[in-house]
Motif scaffolding. Structure first.
Motif, PDB file in Angstrom:
ATOM      1  N   ARG A   1       0.737  -0.899  -0.194  1.00 39.39           N
ATOM      2  CA  ARG A   1       0.315   0.082   0.494  1.00 39.39           C
ATOM      3  C   ARG A   1       0.516   1.262   0.507  1.00 39.39           C
ATOM      4  O   ARG A   1       1.814   1.033   0.000  1.00 39.39           O
ATOM      5  CB  ARG A   1      -0.961  -0.300   1.112  1.00 39.39           C
ATOM      6  CG  ARG A   1      -0.542  -0.029   2.614  1.00 39.39           C
ATOM      7  CD  ARG A   1      -1.839  -0.086   3.327  1.00 39.39           C
ATOM      8  NE  ARG A   1      -0.897   0.386   5.388  1.00 39.39           N
ATOM      9  CZ  ARG A   1      -1.251   1.368   5.239  1.00 39.39           C
ATOM     10  NH1 ARG A   1      -1.855   2.729   4.380  1.00 39.39           N
ATOM     11  NH2 ARG A   1      -0.594   2.125   5.941  1.00 39.39           N
ATOM     12  N   ARG A   2       0.237   2.362  -0.152  1.00 38.80           N
ATOM     13  CA  ARG A   2       1.226   4.184  -0.185  1.00 38.80           C
ATOM     14  C   ARG A   2       0.128   5.000   0.216  1.00 38.80           C
ATOM     15  O   ARG A   2      -0.841   5.396  -0.204  1.00 38.80           O
ATOM     16  CB  ARG A   2       1.093   4.400  -1.542  1.00 38.80           C
ATOM     17  CG  ARG A   2       1.553   3.254  -2.465  1.00 38.80           C
ATOM     18  CD  ARG A   2       2.690   3.307  -4.294  1.00 38.80           C
ATOM     19  NE  ARG A   2       3.409   2.554  -5.190  1.00 38.80           N
ATOM     20  CZ  ARG A   2       3.080   1.276  -5.177  1.00 38.80           C
ATOM     21  NH1 ARG A   2       2.301   0.742  -5.532  1.00 38.80           N
ATOM     22  NH2 ARG A   2       4.135   0.890  -6.028  1.00 38.80           N
TER      23      ARG A   2
ATOM     24  N   THR B   1       0.077   8.308  -0.911  1.00 40.00           N
ATOM     25  CA  THR B   1      -0.310   8.659  -2.257  1.00 40.00           C
ATOM     26  C   THR B   1      -1.993   9.209  -2.132  1.00 40.00           C
ATOM     27  O   THR B   1      -2.549   9.106  -1.128  1.00 40.00           O
ATOM     28  CB  THR B   1      -1.184   6.996  -2.682  1.00 40.00           C
ATOM     29  OG1 THR B   1       0.114   6.995  -3.357  1.00 40.00           O
ATOM     30  CG2 THR B   1      -2.114   7.457  -4.364  1.00 40.00           C
ATOM     31  N   THR B   2      -2.285  10.750  -2.932  1.00 36.92           N
ATOM     32  CA  THR B   2      -3.399  11.358  -2.876  1.00 36.92           C
ATOM     33  C   THR B   2      -4.529  10.302  -2.893  1.00 36.92           C
ATOM     34  O   THR B   2      -4.093   9.748  -3.762  1.00 36.92           O
ATOM     35  CB  THR B   2      -3.053  12.401  -4.030  1.00 36.92           C
ATOM     36  OG1 THR B   2      -1.781  12.890  -3.593  1.00 36.92           O
ATOM     37  CG2 THR B   2      -4.204  13.601  -3.774  1.00 36.92           C
TER      38      THR B   2
ATOM     39  N   GLU C   1      -8.351   8.754  -4.270  1.00 36.21           N
ATOM     40  CA  GLU C   1      -8.627   8.942  -5.696  1.00 36.21           C
ATOM     41  C   GLU C   1      -9.655   9.838  -4.804  1.00 36.21           C
ATOM     42  O   GLU C   1      -9.918  10.982  -6.250  1.00 36.21           O
ATOM     43  CB  GLU C   1      -9.076   7.649  -5.582  1.00 36.21           C
ATOM     44  CG  GLU C   1     -10.007   7.831  -7.528  1.00 36.21           C
ATOM     45  CD  GLU C   1      -8.382   8.267  -8.503  1.00 36.21           C
ATOM     46  OE1 GLU C   1      -9.199   9.012  -8.838  1.00 36.21           O
ATOM     47  OE2 GLU C   1      -7.669   7.897  -8.286  1.00 36.21           O
TER      48      GLU C   1
ATOM     49  N   ARG D   1      -8.078  13.219  -6.069  1.00 35.19           N
ATOM     50  CA  ARG D   1      -7.752  14.233  -6.937  1.00 35.19           C
ATOM     51  C   ARG D   1      -8.840  14.060  -8.185  1.00 35.19           C
ATOM     52  O   ARG D   1      -9.133  14.643  -9.263  1.00 35.19           O
ATOM     53  CB  ARG D   1      -6.682  12.396  -7.583  1.00 35.19           C
ATOM     54  CG  ARG D   1      -5.782  11.236  -7.163  1.00 35.19           C
ATOM     55  CD  ARG D   1      -5.055  10.722  -7.360  1.00 35.19           C
ATOM     56  NE  ARG D   1      -4.467  10.268  -8.823  1.00 35.19           N
ATOM     57  CZ  ARG D   1      -3.523  11.033  -8.902  1.00 35.19           C
ATOM     58  NH1 ARG D   1      -2.618  10.733  -7.071  1.00 35.19           N
ATOM     59  NH2 ARG D   1      -2.474  10.246  -9.848  1.00 35.19           N
TER      60      ARG D   1
ATOM     61  N   THR E   1       1.927  18.316  -6.122  1.00 25.95           N
ATOM     62  CA  THR E   1       1.272  17.199  -6.528  1.00 25.95           C
ATOM     63  C   THR E   1       0.195  17.402  -7.213  1.00 25.95           C
ATOM     64  O   THR E   1      -0.066  16.793  -8.017  1.00 25.95           O
ATOM     65  CB  THR E   1       0.693  16.637  -5.117  1.00 25.95           C
ATOM     66  OG1 THR E   1       2.433  16.607  -4.151  1.00 25.95           O
ATOM     67  CG2 THR E   1       0.202  15.012  -5.326  1.00 25.95           C
TER      68      THR E   1
END
Length: 166
Positions: free
Chosen positions: A59-60, A63-64, A66, A69, A107
């Motif tokens: 897993r990250r 990370t932004t 979803e 995003r 980002t």
């Protein structure tokens, strides 16, 4: 010999021939810890478990998400349609006004670039009021005050925006 086959030979030397982990490590030129890892994998998952495994993280956490995003992209479209500034700083401000933890401007810029939502005019023109003239797939960006042409682009729907060759 493939890596999976070598790993399987190591495991079988321990499980079927009765070698210790240290003996198998010395015999096959690997560490004792690696032999232990292979035997543990084999016991949990059989022969397929000793093959090469992905080293990518499972897993990250940074990370932004979803939904954020998607909101960045949606804000870009909304702000552009209203004729407002739709840059990363402005998008970040709008996210914070909505109670969303905004990612850094770099980002936001990467997200916009990844989705083909950026026509670059260069750092030299930061803060310049611009006028964009769009005809079919051709975009001309000019300084709104002087009329000087800053950049020309040809929009290619199959790729990112590319400046025309001169």
């Amino acid at each position: 010999m493939s890596r999976k086959n070598k790993n399987l030979v190591i495991v079988r030397a321990v499980t079927e021939q009765g070698l210790t982990h240290a003996q198998a490590a010395a015999r096959f030129g690997v560490t004792r810890q690696w032999v232990h890892t292979l035997v543990s994998r084999y016991q949990r998952g059989g022969p397929d478990a000793v093959g090469t495994q992905s080293r990518a993280p499972k897993r990250r956490p940074v990370t932004t998400p979803e939904p954020v995003r998607a909101r960045i992209i949606q804000l870009r479209h909304e702000l552009t349609a209203d004729g407002a500034d739709a840059g990363p700083v402005t998008i970040g401000w709008h996210l914070e006004q909505e109670g969303i933890l905004a990612p850094s401007t770099s980002t936001i810029r990467r997200i916009l670039h990844a989705n083909g939502l950026h026509l670059g005019i260069g750092r030299a023109h930061i803060g310049t009021n611009v006028l964009m003239l769009i005809h079919d797939a051709h975009v001309t960006t000019s300084n709104a005050d002087t009329g000087e042409i800053i950049a020309e682009h040809t929009i290619d729907p199959s790729s990112d925006y590319q400046p025309p060759r001169r």
